[in-house]
Motif scaffolding. Structure first.
Motif, mmCIF file in Angstrom:
data_model
loop_
_atom_site.group_PDB
_atom_site.id
_atom_site.type_symbol
_atom_site.label_atom_id
_atom_site.label_comp_id
_atom_site.label_asym_id
_atom_site.label_seq_id
_atom_site.Cartn_x
_atom_site.Cartn_y
_atom_site.Cartn_z
ATOM 1 N N TYR A 5 41.798 32.681 29.862
ATOM 2 C CA TYR A 5 41.439 31.745 30.921
ATOM 3 C C TYR A 5 40.386 30.822 30.332
ATOM 4 C CZ TYR A 5 41.297 30.095 35.693
ATOM 5 O OH TYR A 5 41.442 29.328 36.808
ATOM 6 N N LEU A 6 40.684 29.525 30.303
ATOM 7 C CA LEU A 6 39.781 28.557 29.703
ATOM 8 C C LEU A 6 39.031 27.754 30.752
ATOM 9 C CD1 LEU A 6 42.320 28.840 27.557
ATOM 10 C CD2 LEU A 6 40.955 27.112 26.385
ATOM 11 N N TYR A 7 37.729 27.630 30.524
ATOM 12 C CA TYR A 7 36.849 26.821 31.355
ATOM 13 C C TYR A 7 36.128 25.829 30.441
ATOM 14 C CZ TYR A 7 37.120 29.868 35.498
ATOM 15 O OH TYR A 7 37.534 30.552 36.614
ATOM 16 N N PRO A 8 35.508 24.815 31.014
ATOM 17 C CA PRO A 8 34.824 23.828 30.176
ATOM 18 C C PRO A 8 33.678 24.390 29.317
ATOM 19 C CG PRO A 8 35.244 22.899 32.334
ATOM 20 C CD PRO A 8 35.610 24.359 32.406
ATOM 21 N N SER A 9 32.918 25.366 29.837
ATOM 22 C CA SER A 9 31.750 25.857 29.096
ATOM 23 C C SER A 9 31.417 27.293 29.490
ATOM 24 C CB SER A 9 30.539 24.960 29.372
ATOM 25 O OG SER A 9 30.162 25.081 30.729
ATOM 26 N N LYS A 10 30.537 27.933 28.710
ATOM 27 C CA LYS A 10 30.101 29.293 29.032
ATOM 28 C C LYS A 10 29.349 29.375 30.359
ATOM 29 C CE LYS A 10 30.002 31.110 24.354
ATOM 30 N NZ LYS A 10 29.182 31.680 23.281
ATOM 31 N N PRO A 11 28.426 28.422 30.644
ATOM 32 C CA PRO A 11 27.775 28.494 31.964
ATOM 33 C C PRO A 11 28.781 28.431 33.120
ATOM 34 C CG PRO A 11 26.524 27.046 30.519
ATOM 35 C CD PRO A 11 27.813 27.382 29.797
ATOM 36 N N VAL A 12 29.843 27.670 32.964
ATOM 37 C CA VAL A 12 30.864 27.604 34.012
ATOM 38 C C VAL A 12 31.575 28.949 34.126
ATOM 39 C CG1 VAL A 12 33.029 26.512 34.740
ATOM 40 C CG2 VAL A 12 31.175 25.108 33.816
ATOM 41 N N ILE A 13 31.881 29.589 32.997
ATOM 42 C CA ILE A 13 32.513 30.914 33.031
ATOM 43 C C ILE A 13 31.639 31.889 33.810
ATOM 44 C CG2 ILE A 13 33.150 32.947 31.661
ATOM 45 C CD1 ILE A 13 33.965 30.979 29.407
ATOM 46 N N ASN A 14 30.363 31.940 33.475
ATOM 47 C CA ASN A 14 29.456 32.882 34.135
ATOM 48 C C ASN A 14 29.365 32.626 35.636
ATOM 49 O OD1 ASN A 14 28.724 34.332 31.768
ATOM 50 N ND2 ASN A 14 27.371 32.657 31.199
ATOM 51 N N ALA A 15 29.265 31.366 36.029
ATOM 52 C CA ALA A 15 29.188 31.028 37.449
ATOM 53 C C ALA A 15 30.491 31.378 38.164
ATOM 54 C CB ALA A 15 28.868 29.540 37.614
ATOM 55 N N GLU A 16 31.624 31.046 37.577
ATOM 56 C CA GLU A 16 32.915 31.327 38.197
ATOM 57 C C GLU A 16 33.150 32.840 38.324
ATOM 58 O OE1 GLU A 16 35.626 28.691 39.122
ATOM 59 O OE2 GLU A 16 33.550 28.064 39.442
ATOM 60 N N PHE A 17 32.746 33.599 37.320
ATOM 61 C CA PHE A 17 32.914 35.050 37.384
ATOM 62 C C PHE A 17 32.129 35.625 38.562
ATOM 63 C CE2 PHE A 17 31.680 39.407 36.286
ATOM 64 C CZ PHE A 17 32.935 39.971 36.166
ATOM 65 N N GLU A 18 30.878 35.196 38.711
ATOM 66 C CA GLU A 18 30.023 35.727 39.777
ATOM 67 C C GLU A 18 30.446 35.249 41.160
ATOM 68 O OE1 GLU A 18 27.725 38.093 39.552
ATOM 69 O OE2 GLU A 18 28.075 38.216 37.389
ATOM 70 N N THR A 19 30.860 33.989 41.281
ATOM 71 C CA THR A 19 31.122 33.428 42.608
ATOM 72 C C THR A 19 32.583 33.503 43.039
ATOM 73 O OG1 THR A 19 31.400 31.185 41.721
ATOM 74 C CG2 THR A 19 29.179 31.839 42.430
ATOM 75 N N LYS A 20 33.509 33.651 42.095
ATOM 76 C CA LYS A 20 34.927 33.648 42.464
ATOM 77 C C LYS A 20 35.674 34.901 42.016
ATOM 78 C CE LYS A 20 35.198 28.662 42.609
ATOM 79 N NZ LYS A 20 35.675 27.447 41.974
ATOM 80 N N TRP A 21 35.580 35.252 40.756
ATOM 81 C CA TRP A 21 36.367 36.377 40.237
ATOM 82 C C TRP A 21 35.991 37.701 40.879
ATOM 83 C CZ3 TRP A 21 40.244 36.473 36.417
ATOM 84 C CH2 TRP A 21 40.555 35.227 35.860
ATOM 85 N N LYS A 22 34.691 37.995 40.926
ATOM 86 C CA LYS A 22 34.244 39.310 41.390
ATOM 87 C C LYS A 22 34.713 39.649 42.803
ATOM 88 C CE LYS A 22 30.243 41.073 39.103
ATOM 89 N NZ LYS A 22 28.772 41.212 39.161
ATOM 90 N N GLN A 23 34.815 38.664 43.670
ATOM 91 C CA GLN A 23 35.203 38.955 45.052
ATOM 92 C C GLN A 23 36.631 39.478 45.160
ATOM 93 O OE1 GLN A 23 35.460 35.584 47.758
ATOM 94 N NE2 GLN A 23 35.766 34.204 46.016
ATOM 95 N N PHE A 24 37.457 39.201 44.162
ATOM 96 C CA PHE A 24 38.851 39.648 44.204
ATOM 97 C C PHE A 24 39.131 40.876 43.341
ATOM 98 C CE2 PHE A 24 39.069 35.092 45.258
ATOM 99 C CZ PHE A 24 39.583 35.211 46.532
ATOM 100 N N LEU A 25 38.154 41.315 42.578
ATOM 101 C CA LEU A 25 38.338 42.499 41.729
ATOM 102 C C LEU A 25 38.096 43.770 42.541
ATOM 103 C CD1 LEU A 25 36.478 41.199 38.559
ATOM 104 C CD2 LEU A 25 38.947 41.548 38.803
ATOM 105 N N PRO A 26 38.775 44.870 42.190
ATOM 106 C CA PRO A 26 38.564 46.131 42.910
ATOM 107 C C PRO A 26 37.090 46.531 42.943
ATOM 108 C CG PRO A 26 40.478 46.298 41.497
ATOM 109 C CD PRO A 26 39.798 44.998 41.152
ATOM 110 N N LYS A 27 36.666 47.068 44.077
ATOM 111 C CA LYS A 27 35.262 47.445 44.287
ATOM 112 C C LYS A 27 35.157 48.932 44.620
ATOM 113 C CE LYS A 27 34.085 42.950 46.344
ATOM 114 N NZ LYS A 27 35.305 42.288 45.960
ATOM 115 N N GLY A 28 33.925 49.406 44.672
ATOM 116 C CA GLY A 28 33.660 50.788 45.045
ATOM 117 C C GLY A 28 34.361 51.759 44.111
ATOM 118 N N ASP A 29 34.969 52.790 44.680
ATOM 119 C CA ASP A 29 35.674 53.790 43.866
ATOM 120 C C ASP A 29 36.836 53.178 43.086
ATOM 121 O OD1 ASP A 29 33.970 55.740 44.799
ATOM 122 O OD2 ASP A 29 35.362 56.459 46.340
#
Length: 110
Positions: A5-29
């Motif tokens: 998955y390509l993004y323009p820069s590393k800061p964009v990757i970090n922001a997108e991971f925290e604000t978008k990706w994590k909400q859809f990844l399995p949580k808890g157990d």
């Protein structure tokens, strides 16, 4: 199975991971589930990959990378966020040629 998955820069990757990706990844157990579980990989504080217990690996790359640094793998799919610099296009298509993989590019209309 390897996805890029390509993004323009590393800061964009970090922001997108925290604000978008994590909400859809399995949580808890489920985060540690033998099949659906996952863990992130970081280097020098930056998110570089998500490794799923199912065997799927999502590697984050940037448009800032030298094209030679993208000559490192065969991918099953490549996803590009926003407009891809034209000088990267040929190399990325080679990354999916052996797997007959998928190439996805997203554009935002302003």
């Amino acid at each position: 199975m390897q996805f890029w998955y390509l993004y323009p820069s590393k800061p964009v990757i970090n922001a997108e991971f925290e604000t978008k990706w994590k909400q859809f990844l399995p949580k808890g157990d489920m985060k540690n589930d033998p099949y659906y579980g996952w863990k992130e990989e970081r280097k020098q504080g930056d998110v570089v990959a998500i490794h799923f217990n199912s065997g799927v690996h999502v590697y984050f790359k940037t448009y800032e990378q030298n094209v030679q640094n993208l000559q490192t793998g065969t991918c099953d799919a490549i996803f590009c966020d926003e407009e891809l610099p034209i000088e990267l296009y040929d190399e990325l298509t080679f990354r999916i040629s052996a797997s007959d993989g998928y190439f996805h590019m997203v554009f935002t209309r302003h």
